[in-house]
Design an enzyme around this catalytic site. Structure first.
Site, PDB file in Angstrom:
ATOM      1  CD  GLU A 168       6.914 -38.641   4.196  1.00  0.00           C
ATOM      2  OE1 GLU A 168       6.350 -38.355   5.269  1.00  0.00           O
ATOM      3  OE2 GLU A 168       8.148 -38.626   4.070  1.00  0.00           O
ATOM      4  CD  GLU A 186      10.312 -35.762   2.240  1.00  0.00           C
ATOM      5  OE1 GLU A 186      10.689 -36.041   3.403  1.00  0.00           O
ATOM      6  OE2 GLU A 186       9.154 -35.406   1.950  1.00  0.00           O
TER       7      GLU A 186
END
Length: 501
Positions: A173, A292
């Site tokens: 991320e 995720e």
């Protein structure tokens, strides 16, 4: 009762069922590792301190891969802290979750857990506070047989043979301002390309996942993917996608339609990757690692990390207790992932234990299944062969977030060797059951093997350690096959599995 029809044909194949779709995620966050998979004070703990009950539930759930050690945690992680004698390992501050990590579980322990549990590791490297050299050092430690500094260090630490880890995440991320070492798309793309190129010099067989957007709601979504892939296209295999959903603003209708957003997310990332492919005149295709995804109530108190001078080890964090409605949404998200099996080549339910997880544990005590455990377990167990395109003819309902969406969503798989078919379906309607019809005659002579449903009159019902078996998949006795046509009633807000053979 609403009427719905599904159309299936064995000639219309999306792609193969990929076992890596049924991956999960273990991060050094809250109680996922400590008192989750690792609890040496537990009376049944094995010689490495791992909980056999959690390993068995992981196997039963059908988990294929596990991503480790993060997540946000990895962007400040020094992997060397977690190898060698445990009594010599340092305690470090985890800035991502304002906690302390004693490093009792590191690379070698996690790899032993993977081998015992029968899952494939997916290792993430730190591209937040670290860079190319540290990634190469970790790869050398894990995958080089011997004769070098870090490979011999692994052998000294008790592991003679290399781990030969295939899947590697190039950071986590990195588009997020909350991320340690947050970078612009260009900065990250250059670093990821340099790291990937160097890693392939050590092990050309590694499969590399570059960071996509951490959410489709990010302002940079789309542009981030385009820039990063322009820099890295020839050196990586997959681009990541992350998405979490919850019943925000007491809007159950939109929440039940969350897979609509996941569909759009996947298709947008695939389109962007293909645009870079065309512009760069590349021949290979970049696919997606949806590493995720889950239901996560980010606005709850248990999602707020500690503050100030409080840096606890394994605090209670992100311990959502899931409802029946949450389980139906998780099932629907699995339908979306399978439906896009042509582009989604890997996925990870975040996370496995205690932290927004299907498995919960008591420190030193019991382990139990949440409602979300069952859709995952059934999809992992019964999806086989090819994913078929499914035509859906059903009424729609209006949502605040996504406009009109179908009341019924479904995907089907077919084993070309045996002809066995499994249909996974959800009824999103909050009030009405659905009368489902499927013409099976194009699929051959099929009989019903099993039909189950997961639902409850109280959509807010949650499991506890004392009561984790009241809401489970139970037989659906309404299913009939007459002259090659299947009919079934699907209860309101339900997850359903129809197995035919």
């Amino acid at each position: 009762m609403i009427d719905a029809t599904l159309s299936l044909d064995p000639a219309f194949v999306v792609g193969p069922v990929r076992r890596r779709t049924f991956g999960s995620f273990v991060e050094h966050l809250g109680r996922c590792v400590y008192t989750g998979i690792h609890d040496p004070e537990h009376p049944d703990a094995d010689e490495d301190g791992f909980r056999p009950d959690v390993m068995e539930l992981t196997r039963q759930m059908g988990v294929s891969t596990v991503r480790y050690p993060g997540g946000n945690f990895v962007s400040g992680y020094r992997w060397e802290d977690g190898v060698g004698p445990r009594d010599q390992r340092p305690v470090r501050l985890d800035l991502a979750w304002h906690s302390s990590d004693p490093n009792l579980v590191g690379v070698d322990e996690f790899m032993r857990w993977c081998e015992k549990t029968g899952v494939e590791p997916m290792m993430a490297i730190n591209l937040g506070t670290r860079g190319v050299q540290e990634a190469l050092d970790l790869l050398e430690y894990c995958n080089v047989p011997g004769g070098t500094h870090f490979s011999d260090l692994r052998r000294k630490n008790g592991r003679e043979e290399p781990y030969r880890i295939k899947m590697w995440c190039l950071g986590n991320e990195m588009d997020g301002p909350w991320q340690i070492g947050h970078k612009t798309a260009h900065e990250y793309g250059r670093l990821a390309a340099e790291t990937a190129r160097a890693m392939r010099m050590i092990d050309p067989t590694v499969e590399l996942v570059v960071c996509g957007s951490s959410s489709a709601e990010m302002d940079t979504f789309g542009a981030w993917e385009h820039t990063v892939l322009t820099e890295t296209y020839e050196f990586v295999d997959l681009i990541s996608a992350h998405a979490y959903y919850w019943d925000k603003d007491d809007d159950l209708g939109s929440f039940l339609a969350s897979a609509t957003n996941m569909d759009h997310f996947i298709e947008s990332v695939a389109a962007t990757a293909d645009a870079v492919r065309a512009a760069g005149k590349h021949t290979k295709r970049i696919n997606i690692s949806f590493d995720e995804w889950n239901v996560w109530y980010m606005d709850r108190a248990e999602s707020v990390p500690p503050k100030g001078d409080d840096w606890p080890v394994a605090p209670v964090l992100l311990e959502d207790h899931y409802t029946v409605a949450d389980a139906v949404v998780v099932g629907n998200l699995l339908i979306s992932l399978l439906r896009h099996t042509d582009r989604v080549h890997s996925a990870s339910l975040a996370q496995l234990v205690n932290v927004i997880a299907p498995i919960m544990t008591e420190p030193g005590g019991r382990a139990y299944k949440q409602t979300t455990y069952y859709p995952f377990e059934q999809a992992a167990k019964f999806a086989a062969g090819d994913v078929l395109q499914v035509g859906i003819d059903a009424p729609t309902y209006e949502t605040k977030k996504y406009g009109d969406v179908s009341t019924i969503d479904a995907v089907a798989t077919r084993d070309p060797e045996t002809g066995a078919v499994t249909v996974f379906a959800v009824n999103r309607h909050q009030d009405e059951a659905a009368q489902l019809r499927i013409d099976l005659r194009t699929l051959g002579d099929l009989d019903l093997v099993e039909a189950t449903q997961l639902t409850h009159d109280d959509l807010t019902w949650r499991t506890t350690a004392d009561d984790d078996a009241r809401v489970v998949p139970v037989p659906n006795d309404t299913v009939k096959i007459v002259d090659g046509v299947l009919t079934a009633e699907l209860p309101r807000v339900s997850w359903n599995v129809l197995r035919l053979g």
